[in-house]
Structures are given as structure tokens and as C-alpha cells.
Design a protein around this motif. Structure first.
Motif, short mmCIF file in Angstrom:
data_model
loop_
_atom_site.label_atom_id
_atom_site.label_comp_id
_atom_site.label_asym_id
_atom_site.label_seq_id
_atom_site.Cartn_x
_atom_site.Cartn_y
_atom_site.Cartn_z
N VAL A 84 -13.50 23.38 80.35
CA VAL A 84 -13.37 22.17 79.70
C VAL A 84 -14.65 21.46 79.58
CG1 VAL A 84 -11.98 19.79 79.37
CG2 VAL A 84 -10.97 22.03 80.21
N GLN A 85 -15.10 20.79 78.51
CA GLN A 85 -16.30 20.12 78.26
C GLN A 85 -16.14 18.61 78.20
OE1 GLN A 85 -18.38 21.52 75.05
NE2 GLN A 85 -18.12 23.68 75.36
N LYS A 86 -16.88 17.88 79.27
CA LYS A 86 -16.82 16.54 79.09
C LYS A 86 -18.16 15.92 79.47
CE LYS A 86 -12.16 16.00 81.26
NZ LYS A 86 -11.62 15.51 82.52
N THR A 87 -18.48 14.74 78.63
CA THR A 87 -19.80 14.02 78.80
C THR A 87 -19.64 12.70 79.71
OG1 THR A 87 -19.30 12.94 76.61
CG2 THR A 87 -20.39 15.26 76.48
N PRO B 146 -6.96 21.86 86.82
CA PRO B 146 -6.12 23.09 86.92
C PRO B 146 -6.55 24.22 86.29
CG PRO B 146 -5.64 21.46 85.00
CD PRO B 146 -6.80 20.85 86.01
N GLY B 147 -7.65 24.03 85.41
CA GLY B 147 -8.24 25.24 84.68
C GLY B 147 -9.16 26.14 85.51
N THR B 148 -10.08 26.58 84.76
CA THR B 148 -10.96 27.64 85.30
C THR B 148 -12.17 26.56 85.95
OG1 THR B 148 -11.98 28.12 83.31
CG2 THR B 148 -10.44 29.66 84.16
N GLY B 149 -12.41 25.64 85.31
CA GLY B 149 -13.35 24.88 85.54
C GLY B 149 -13.89 23.68 84.27
N VAL C 153 -26.45 20.01 84.19
CA VAL C 153 -25.19 20.11 83.93
C VAL C 153 -24.35 20.46 85.16
CG1 VAL C 153 -23.34 21.65 82.69
CG2 VAL C 153 -25.55 21.25 81.55
N ASP C 154 -23.00 19.81 85.43
CA ASP C 154 -22.39 20.15 86.61
C ASP C 154 -21.06 21.05 86.11
OD1 ASP C 154 -23.84 18.10 87.96
OD2 ASP C 154 -21.96 16.49 87.45
N LEU C 155 -21.10 22.11 86.95
CA LEU C 155 -19.81 23.03 86.83
C LEU C 155 -18.92 22.91 87.92
CD1 LEU C 155 -18.51 25.43 85.90
CD2 LEU C 155 -19.80 26.90 87.22
N ILE C 156 -17.90 22.23 87.62
CA ILE C 156 -16.78 22.12 88.84
C ILE C 156 -15.70 22.95 88.43
CG2 ILE C 156 -15.02 20.29 89.34
CD1 ILE C 156 -16.90 18.44 87.83
N LEU C 157 -15.67 23.72 89.65
CA LEU C 157 -14.55 25.00 89.78
C LEU C 157 -13.44 24.66 89.91
CD1 LEU C 157 -16.89 27.35 91.54
CD2 LEU C 157 -16.62 27.16 89.16
#
Length: 200
Positions: free
Chosen positions: A154-157, A127-130, A165-169
Motif C-alpha cells: 500500500v502506498q502512502k505519502t 495487515p497486508g504485505t507492507g 522511502v519507508d518500507l513497513i513490513l
């Protein structure tokens, strides 16, 4: 005059009152003491209403206290954008979003990996920016640098061993931060903070 005592001769002694020198001296001393007490009392009143010599003591305290020399905290070492490999995934319903975002990040110096749609675990569920997804080691490095390009992520590991690193939009993604904003954010992260002044 008759009797035992007679005044002889043509000159008579003049009868004068004795001068009270002792009284004059005592009166002068009393006046000096009174003036001294009055002056002392006036100074005490001035001290009460003006704070006395607090300003002087404060100045002395400031003079005695050593001036702290600003010591720079160690600069936080962050990776350069070129050292960060970014996989860009689209979790929204807008087509072509991942491709355009990847092209913009490439212009800003990042290394681009895979580009495509997000997996089912994230598709239409951001729901957020990414979301920034990577190994635990990325939290204090790659995530920080990439986060300056897109606020609100939001940061997740996960359990991956690689440094990419994955950037999920997400649904609220509109655009990256301007280059000026990203540079300012990076500067604030790497600028050393001055040491606190000593309390004297």
C-alpha cells in the motif's frame, strides 16, 4: 388445263413452301436473350448467397489503408535501485524480519537507511504485505521501483522533504518477489507501448 391460263411445255414448276427465314432469325435472337437473362440471374443468386464482391472490396480497402508503423511511446524514466534509499521497519511480531529484508534489498542494489521496528502508528497495524511511505514525489518513481520487489504493498505519502522511502513490513509479508519476477515487472513498466493502428 383450260380457261384463260394454260400451261405449255413439258416441264412443270415444283411447288415448294416458302422458307420462313424471318421466323428462324427471331427464334435465334430470342434464344440468345433467354440464355443471357438466365446467366445474369444465376450470377445474381451467387452474389446473394456468397456475399458478392465483398471480399474484393475488403481487399481493396485494406490495400488503400496505409499500414501503421509502430511508434514507440516515450519510455517512463524510473530511478535505479541504487538511487533509492529505503528505511526498513518491522510491524509484525516476528523478530529480525526488518534486518533480513534489508539485507535482501541491499543485494538487489537498493541503498539501505534505517532498520528497526515500526512506530506505534504502524506497529501490528499493517495487515497486508507492507506499506510504502514517502514524499508525494515518490509515487511515480521510488514507489514504482520498490513495488516490483514486493507485490501488494500500500502506498502512502507524508510531508517529508527527503527522497528516502519507508518500507513497513506487514503481517502477510513472507518473501520478496523473485529477481526474475521483479525484472519482468520492471520491464513491463519501461517497455514502450505500440501506437494503435489507424482506422480506415
Amino acid at each position: 388445263m383450260g380457261g384463260k391460263y394454260r400451261i405449255t411445255g413439258g416441264a412443270y414448276p415444283r411447288m415448294r413452301r416458302p422458307r420462313h427465314r424471318r421466323r428462324l432469325v427471331l427464334a435465334g435472337i430470342g434464344a440468345v436473350v433467354a440464355l443471357s437473362l438466365a446467366g445474369w440471374g444465376t450470377l445474381q443468386l451467387i452474389d446473394v448467397f456468397t456475399g458478392g464482391d465483398k471480399s474484393a472490396s475488403a481487399a481493396d480497402h485494406k490495400r488503400d489503408c496505409p499500414t501503421a508503423k509502430p511508434s514507440a511511446a516515450p519510455v517512463k524514466a524510473l530511478p535505479k535501485p541504487a538511487a533509492i534509499k529505503v528505511n526498513v521497519y518491522n510491524a509484525t511480531t516476528r523478530s529480525g524480519l526488518a534486518k533480513s529484508a534489508a539485507e535482501e534489498l541491499k543485494k538487489r542494489g537498493f541503498t539501505i537507511g534505517e532498520v528497526g521496528n515500526a512506530t506505534k502508528a504502524y506497529d501490528k497495524k499493517v495487515p497486508g504485505t507492507g506499506v510504502l511511505l514517502g514524499a508525494p514525489t515518490a509515487t511515480n518513481g521510488s514507489f514504482t521501483v520498490l513495488g516490483t520487489q514486493l507485490a501488494g504493498t500500500v502506498q502512502k505519502t507524508d510531508t517529508r522533504k527527503t527522497g528516502e522511502v519507508d518500507l513497513i513490513l506487514g503481517a502477510k509479508f513472507k518473501a520478496f518477489s523473485t529477481p526474475q519476477e521483479a525484472t519482468a515487472a520492471m520491464t513491463s513498466l519501461t517497455k514502450p507501448a505500440p501506437a494503435p493502428s489507424p482506422s480506415c
